[in-house]
Design an enzyme around this catalytic site. Structure first.
Site, mmCIF file in Angstrom:
data_model
loop_
_atom_site.group_PDB
_atom_site.id
_atom_site.type_symbol
_atom_site.label_atom_id
_atom_site.label_comp_id
_atom_site.label_asym_id
_atom_site.label_seq_id
_atom_site.Cartn_x
_atom_site.Cartn_y
_atom_site.Cartn_z
ATOM 1 N N GLU A 1 0.801 -1.300 0.246
ATOM 2 C CA GLU A 1 -0.043 -0.120 -0.018
ATOM 3 C C GLU A 1 0.856 1.130 0.068
ATOM 4 O O GLU A 1 1.855 1.042 0.672
ATOM 5 C CB GLU A 1 -0.928 0.027 1.221
ATOM 6 C CG GLU A 1 -1.710 -1.181 1.422
ATOM 7 C CD GLU A 1 -2.459 -1.331 2.778
ATOM 8 O OE1 GLU A 1 -2.883 -0.244 3.324
ATOM 9 O OE2 GLU A 1 -2.575 -2.666 3.152
ATOM 10 N N GLU B 1 -9.857 6.421 2.245
ATOM 11 C CA GLU B 1 -10.333 5.636 3.465
ATOM 12 C C GLU B 1 -10.352 6.557 4.479
ATOM 13 O O GLU B 1 -9.443 7.631 4.830
ATOM 14 C CB GLU B 1 -9.293 4.428 3.738
ATOM 15 C CG GLU B 1 -9.587 3.739 5.130
ATOM 16 C CD GLU B 1 -8.506 2.511 5.332
ATOM 17 O OE1 GLU B 1 -8.365 2.201 6.399
ATOM 18 O OE2 GLU B 1 -7.686 2.232 4.297
#
Length: 405
Positions: A210, A320
């Site tokens: 990520e 997010e």
């Protein structure tokens, strides 16, 4: 008089800030302090030089062979690969893929010497804000269930992302614009990132790589947007962490500090500031490389991974937000804090989304699936053009509002 009053306010702020830190330290048990200081001794390596950043960070210039990655037993005999053997799709020769610059605040005050890497120093007060030393800089495994399964269960995390599933992926490249979203408290965070995924969440063998930017006061001590990375090979159970807070990612570049502040940020209905992120698997050796803007930062060695030693099965892109489950619906902003329907210069976007295929070529993904569990809080829209926008998404939202109670 105005100057005197401002000075008194500043002094009062510094006093109470210092008192808060002291109180936090005083309120910690002797055992906790020992654990924190032991952790800091492991993660903060002895530097050859240190640079004080205007934002309060201390950047340590650590010898490349002494960085935290080499505390990992799996890297005991690892030979550092200073450069990748290939770039996807002739990256530097393609006029349509002009890299966007990245600026970090600490660079105003100096640079690290050759054969060192810049590492943001972790401070005692940073770690004391965590629920435990063992969980500092890590994601809670059960809180990410929604993103990786069909379950509606989610604990604290909300997403507005696009996803693509194929048999095999070998990387992805995106252009993202940078914002400074508001977080409701220091325990909340807001981020924009890419995920490269293989394995299964349900079997606790999920592998992820990520990278992106995030605002996370509880991790960094301020509300600046910062470059971050993450990885895991066991569905966030025991392996992996943010940035270089555990042994894994190997940095090879002396110019970019992972975890360092980014600037300038985009302005609502004004100038937009963006940068590129590319992650790809080197066909020779299998390491996963990270490039930010035009700078190759380093790599995740294939030996610390399992399923991603071969290829990825899913790639995701988007935003997010996290808030403690007990807090209820948060007003923490995702992206610009505005819904994607407001479009360019007002909403956050990720454009020119590409994936890397088995021939090491960049191409547009074959269709996107959108994940937005709470679209009245945070949502995502997608499209495709024939110009430099290519495949794109707009995403984000304000969180709690009249339609998102």
């Amino acid at each position: 008089m105005a100057t005197t009053r401002a000075g008194l306010v500043a002094l009062a702020f510094l006093f109470f800030q210092g008192a808060a830190v002291a109180a936090g330290t005083a309120g910690s048990s002797a055992q906790q302090l020992r654990e924190v200081r032991s952790f800091l001794k492991r993660v903060n390596k002895a530097p050859l030089a240190s640079i004080k950043s205007p934002d309060g960070d201390i950047i340590d210039c650590v010898p490349i062979s002494k960085q935290p990655a080499f505390d990992n037993p799996l890297l005991k005999n690892h030979t550092i690969q200073m450069r990748p053997s290939y770039h996807p799709g002739d990256l530097y020769d393609d006029s349509n893929n002009v890299p966007h610059p990245i600026i970090q605040t600490w660079q105003q005050n100096g640079e690290c010497p050759e054969n060192t890497v810049p590492i943001r120093r972790t401070k005692e007060e940073d770690v004391l804000t965590a629920t435990s030393v063992n969980w500092y800089g890590k994601k809670s495994p059960e809180s990410l269930l929604k993103l990786y399964t069909a379950s509606d269960a989610t604990i604290g995390h909300q997403h507005a992302v696009a996803s693509s599933w194929e048999d095999k992926y070998y990387g992805t490249k995106i252009t993202i614009n940078l914002w400074k979203p508001m977080t409701e408290t220091v325990q909340h965070f807001s981020l924009t990132q890419l995920w490269i995924v293989a394995g299964s969440y349900g079997n606790n063998d999920l592998n992820t790589i990520e990278a992106g930017w995030q605002v996370y006061p509880g991790l960094y001590g301020d509300d600046n947007p910062r470059l971050f990375i993450y990885w895991t090979r066991d569905a966030y159970q025991k392996t992996g962490c943010y940035n270089l807070l555990c042994s894994g990612f190997i940095q090879t570049n002396q110019q970019i500090a992972i975890g360092g502040s980014l600037s300038p940020q985009s302005v609502y209905d004004g100038a937009q500031h963006e940068f590129d992120i590319l992650v790809w698997k080197d066909p020779n050796g299998g390491n996963w490389w990270l490039q930010v803007g035009s700078t190759i930062v380093g790599y995740w060695p294939s030996s610390i991974l399992t399923y991603l030693k071969n290829s990825a099965s899913t790639v995701k892109w988007g935003g997010e937000v996290y808030s403690p489950p007990s807090a209820g619906q948060t007003s923490t902003q995702m992206g610009s804090g505005h819904f994607p329907s407001e479009w360019y210069s007002k909403a956050s976007y990720i454009r020119n989304i590409q994936t890397v295929d088995s021939s090491n070529v960049l191409k547009q993904p074959n269709g996107l699936a959108l994940i937005q569990a709470f679209p009245n809080c945070y949502s995502v829209l997608n499209g495709t053009t024939s110009n430099e926008w290519g495949t794109y998404i707009f995403y984000g939202g304000p969180g709690r509002n009249s339609k998102c109670p």
